[in-house]
Design an enzyme around this catalytic site. Structure first.
Site, mmCIF file in Angstrom:
data_model
loop_
_atom_site.group_PDB
_atom_site.id
_atom_site.type_symbol
_atom_site.label_atom_id
_atom_site.label_comp_id
_atom_site.label_asym_id
_atom_site.label_seq_id
_atom_site.Cartn_x
_atom_site.Cartn_y
_atom_site.Cartn_z
ATOM 1 N N GLU A 49 0.903 28.948 -28.566
ATOM 2 C CA GLU A 49 1.683 28.956 -27.308
ATOM 3 C C GLU A 49 1.075 28.074 -26.187
ATOM 4 O O GLU A 49 1.883 27.660 -25.337
ATOM 5 C CB GLU A 49 1.814 30.383 -26.784
ATOM 6 C CG GLU A 49 2.709 31.270 -27.611
ATOM 7 C CD GLU A 49 2.072 31.688 -28.941
ATOM 8 O OE1 GLU A 49 2.823 31.862 -29.915
ATOM 9 O OE2 GLU A 49 0.839 31.817 -28.989
ATOM 10 N N ASP B 98 -0.142 29.518 -36.079
ATOM 11 C CA ASP B 98 -0.170 30.715 -35.238
ATOM 12 C C ASP B 98 -0.908 30.387 -33.940
ATOM 13 O O ASP B 98 -1.548 29.335 -33.805
ATOM 14 C CB ASP B 98 -0.873 31.847 -35.989
ATOM 15 C CG ASP B 98 -0.618 33.215 -35.375
ATOM 16 O OD1 ASP B 98 0.318 33.346 -34.568
ATOM 17 O OD2 ASP B 98 -1.358 34.144 -35.706
ATOM 18 N N ASP C 257 4.368 39.248 -33.011
ATOM 19 C CA ASP C 257 3.626 40.500 -33.219
ATOM 20 C C ASP C 257 4.474 41.709 -32.852
ATOM 21 O O ASP C 257 4.305 42.332 -31.801
ATOM 22 C CB ASP C 257 2.338 40.483 -32.399
ATOM 23 C CG ASP C 257 1.389 39.389 -32.855
ATOM 24 O OD1 ASP C 257 1.529 38.913 -33.995
ATOM 25 O OD2 ASP C 257 0.509 38.998 -32.074
#
Length: 803
Positions: free
Chosen positions: A398, A395, A470
């Protein structure tokens, strides 16, 4: 025309000066630059374009295929150079240099805009393509918007998009691959450039489509085939295909940000078992760690993690743990100390480690583009694997940091060819997923890891499943999530899904019920919700929703033989598990209609129509063929629109005529043994399905330890054939039940390998009665249909049933 783009503002390739045959293709020199054309196979052409003085980069994390050398011929006539394969040809005009792709019989598939072609505007490089009449565009991976992207524009710049809107762009992942469709022709373009990129499909203009990048070279692959499915197969030949996932990972997974302490986790697991709701996985979010530091356990909330994992294993549960890339800057923290010592973190140009704030505070971040970092990362997972963990969740990759302004001058190793974050950002999540998968696979010594990622780039399917980040608990997000997973499938990512129930906000009872039903027909099936939101487990919304959830999750587990076979197909051919209708019905204009473009196929046999929880009726479009209602067997004719009822407990799902669907009795989790296979066959058309199984947990299947059996149905001959088993794995299946849908009740007997047997007439329902808990009205009965059933010994060689 060649002089139009020679100004200082914009520059194109100009005029061809000479061309030279090279191994696998040709090299061309122009007065403004150069190009290289390579033939990867008869259906795939790679085109690289560089300005004068620039070398071709010849580096890709995405592409694993190599060009072949004997698939083409080169000729020149009337100022046009032509490269020809058995599937297509490329015409290269010399003044100015422009590229045109044609079918083997001379139809234009795709061509450069005659004025612009490939051009530079400063460092930005763009290829402009002439818009064809009626051209549609599909794909591009994790993007919002309609199925047909004509008139839309998109940016690729991997971004932490918390609670993103239904029109947000960019999102978490970059899949710079799209498919164009026009005049019953189709093609694919994969733009392999990891800088910030831009795709324009006729947005704000009616002249061209284009793809551009802020840096790097123009490097794209052109793919042509007679079908969209063929194009996806060729694209995944280029970028790779997934390995078989562990069987448990395609069961139901339950997550929350976060479940803690350990007693709550164990209570959660026991509740699934007590309430007879199948599940295989509990996912631990960041609160399992000590102060959010990866590779640690909270001393307060998880004082004995090994004991907890053993207790969960005894209940049939696997555990997946969150893995964030941020390593807290803290002396005495082993991951930090060893990372600094071994110099594994990304750095500024002056050699200092980059620091950014995320959950643990100020952190350094591993440079996964360095082989030594990937080896270091593997070492960090030893303790996890030693205690029995086999599932990992990448997670915040990015990279997500507070402030959301990652400096672009940060440097990455790129296998010894350093580059900045301008080139590396879109690749960071891909590289983390690669490092986690390769590292844990090595440590597990023959067992398959489950690996999930939020961020990725083309080719990430080789290393991880992907979920859409999300999302928000409202109907529009639910419907959009289904469409995004279909788009990801077009981009080669077969193992994809979304947070069922919505991560952000609070789902209501009808929304959760609808979402769980749609999620049951998703490749990756996980419920997830955010901190400080309401409980969001299947039993948290009242008894009616609990029963709806139980029904659909149980059906998911009955379908696992079918679903696992679809994952085998994905591993072999790249075909997605969830399939946009454009794969099979490419030229049916109705599937692009806003009323119907959310519909998809789950494998080849189920038509799923996602519908908002607020609606009691929906219009469904049935493509060509014949279809049966999943619930009561009611037939529907193809090429029709029908308004159907869709109460909360009945998602519109239909089965294709001719479908062969291997199923099993319900199990609480995938480790529960069964020796029975139930194959449902729907009359009305011919079909063929490959039933596949293996041990579900190791890589022994790659050495032939699998069991594969083709099942063929001939409607005209009224015959089902189970071919001889292929592979060395001994299937646990002993008993076979064949259930035939759509037969006239007058059919009483069947021949099994020539032996006369009686059909057993049964009332079939896939769903238990739904209790309404209404003191006035009786519970609604479960919908059912009359079917024919016969029981057979599965352990025969070939089995032929005819009636």
């Amino acid at each position: 025309m060649a002089n139009l783009l020679k100004s200082s503002l914009s520059q194109s390739l100009g005029t061809l000066q000479k061309w030279t045959p090279i191994t696998g293709g040709l090299h061309g020199e122009t007065d403004q630059g150069s190009f290289r054309l390579l033939v990867y196979n008869a259906n795939i052409i790679r085109l690289s374009v560089a300005r004068a003085g620039d070398a071709f980069e010849d580096f890709s994390y995405a592409v694993i295929a190599s060009p072949e050398t004997d698939h083409h011929r080169v000729s020149e006539k009337d100022g046009v150079v032509r490269v020809t394969t058995t599937a297509l040809s490329v015409e290269i005009t010399k003044s100015p240099v422009r590229f045109r792709f044609l079918t083997a019989d001379g139809k234009t598939i795709n061509e450069d805009d005659p004025a612009f072609g490939t051009s530079w505007n400063g460092d930005q490089v763009t290829t402009y393509k002439k818009l064809q009449e009626g051209e549609r565009f599909i794909g591009l991976g994790e993007k919002t918007g309609p199925l047909d992207r004509r008139g839309q524009g998109y940016t690729n710049w991997n971004t932490d998009s918390f609670a993103y809107s239904t029109g947000a762009d960019p999102l978490y992942s970059t899949i710079p691959f799209y498919i164009g469709v026009h005049h019953h022709l189709s093609y694919g373009i994969f733009f392999d450039n990891s800088h910030k990129s831009f795709f324009n499909f006729g947005a704000s203009n009616n002249r061209f489509s284009s793809f551009a990048a802020d840096g790097g070279e123009m490097n794209y692959y052109f793919i042509h085939d007679t079908s969209v499915a063929g194009i996806v197969k060729h694209y995944t030949h280029l970028t790779g295909r997934m390995e078989m996932p562990p069987l448990w990972s395609i069961g139901f997974q339950q997550c929350r940000y976060s479940y803690y302490p350990d007693k709550e986790v164990l209570t959660l697991a026991q509740t699934f078992r007590d309430k007879d709701i199948p599940s295989d996985v509990i996912v631990l979010d960041i609160h399992y760690m000590e102060q959010y530091k990866i590779f640690t356990w909270s001393k307060k909330d998880f004082p004995q993690p090994q004991k907890m994992l053993e207790q969960l294993k005894a209940l049939g549960f696997h555990v997946v743990v969150m893995c964030d890339p941020g390593i807290k800057v803290e002396e005495g923290y082993e991951a930090y100390d060893s990372g600094v010592k071994q110099e594994v973190f990304i750095r500024y140009p002056d050699g200092t480690n980059y620091s950014g704030q995320v959950w643990p505070g100020w952190c350094h971040f591993p440079d996964f583009s360095s082989p030594k970092t990937r080896q270091w990362w593997q070492e960090q997972f030893k303790a996890y694997v030693a205690m029995g963990l086999e599932g990992f969740w990448n997670d915040m990759n990015e990279i997500a940091t507070w402030g959301h302004m990652l400096p672009e001058n940060i440097e990455m190793d790129f296998e010894g060819n350093k580059a900045t974050m301008r080139r590396g950002r879109n690749l960071y999540g891909f590289l983390m997923a690669r490092s986690t998968y390769e590292g844990t696979k090595a440590l597990l010594k023959g067992k398959r890891p489950f690996n999930l990622t939020r961020s990725g780039y083309s080719g990430v399917q080789r290393y991880a499943a992907l979920w859409t980040g999300d999302n928000v608990a409202y109907d529009e997000h639910m419907i959009m999530g289904a469409r995004m997973v279909s788009n990801l499938g077009l981009g080669g990512i077969a193992f994809a899904g979304y947070d069922v129930g919505g991560f952000v906000g609070d789902a209501n009872t009808k929304l959760y019920a609808r979402w769980i039903s749609i999620g049951a027909f998703s490749p990756f099936f996980r419920g997830h919700s955010m901190i400080n939101s309401r409980d969001s487990e299947p039993w948290a919304y009242g008894e009616e929703v609990e029963q709806i959830s139980r029904n659909y999750i149980k059906f998911r587990y009955q379908l696992l033989p079918y679903i696992y076979s679809l994952f085998h197909e994905a591993a072999e051919t790249g075909m997605p598990v969830q399939r946009a209708l454009a794969l099979d019905y490419t030229h049916d204009f109705k599937i692009y209609d806003g009323q119907f473009y959310n519909q998809y196929l789950f494998g080849p046999n189920f038509l799923v129509a996602p519908v908002e929880s607020t609606r009691d009726f929906v219009k469904v479009y049935f493509p060509e063929g014949k279809w049966y209602s999943l619930y009561d067997g009611k037939p529907f004719t193809g090429n029709t629109e029908v308004i159907v009822e869709c109460p909360a407990h009945r998602l519109p799902v239909y089965v294709k005529a001719g479908a062969v669907i291997p199923m099993q009795p319900v199990r609480s989790h995938t480790k529960e043994a069964t020796d029975t296979l139930i194959v449902h066959v729907y009359t009305g058309s011919d079909s063929r399905f490959c039933y596949y199984t293996d041990d579900g947990s190791t890589f022994a299947y790659q050495q032939g330890e699998f069991s594969k059996r083709w099942i063929t149905y001939s409607d005209r001959q009224r015959q089902i054939t189970f071919e001889e088993v292929e592979g060395m794995y001994t299937s646990p299946v002993k008993h076979l039940a064949v259930v035939v849908h759509g037969l006239d009740q007058s059919v009483l007997h069947v021949q099994v390998n020539g032996e006369h047997k009686a059909f057993r007439h049964e009332t079939n329902t896939f769903f238990a009665a739904l209790e309404k808990f209404d003191p006035i009205y009786d519970p609604e009965p479960a919908p059912y249909e009359d079917v024919h059933r016969v029981d057979v010994d599965y352990r025969h060689g070939a089995i032929v049933l005819q009636w």
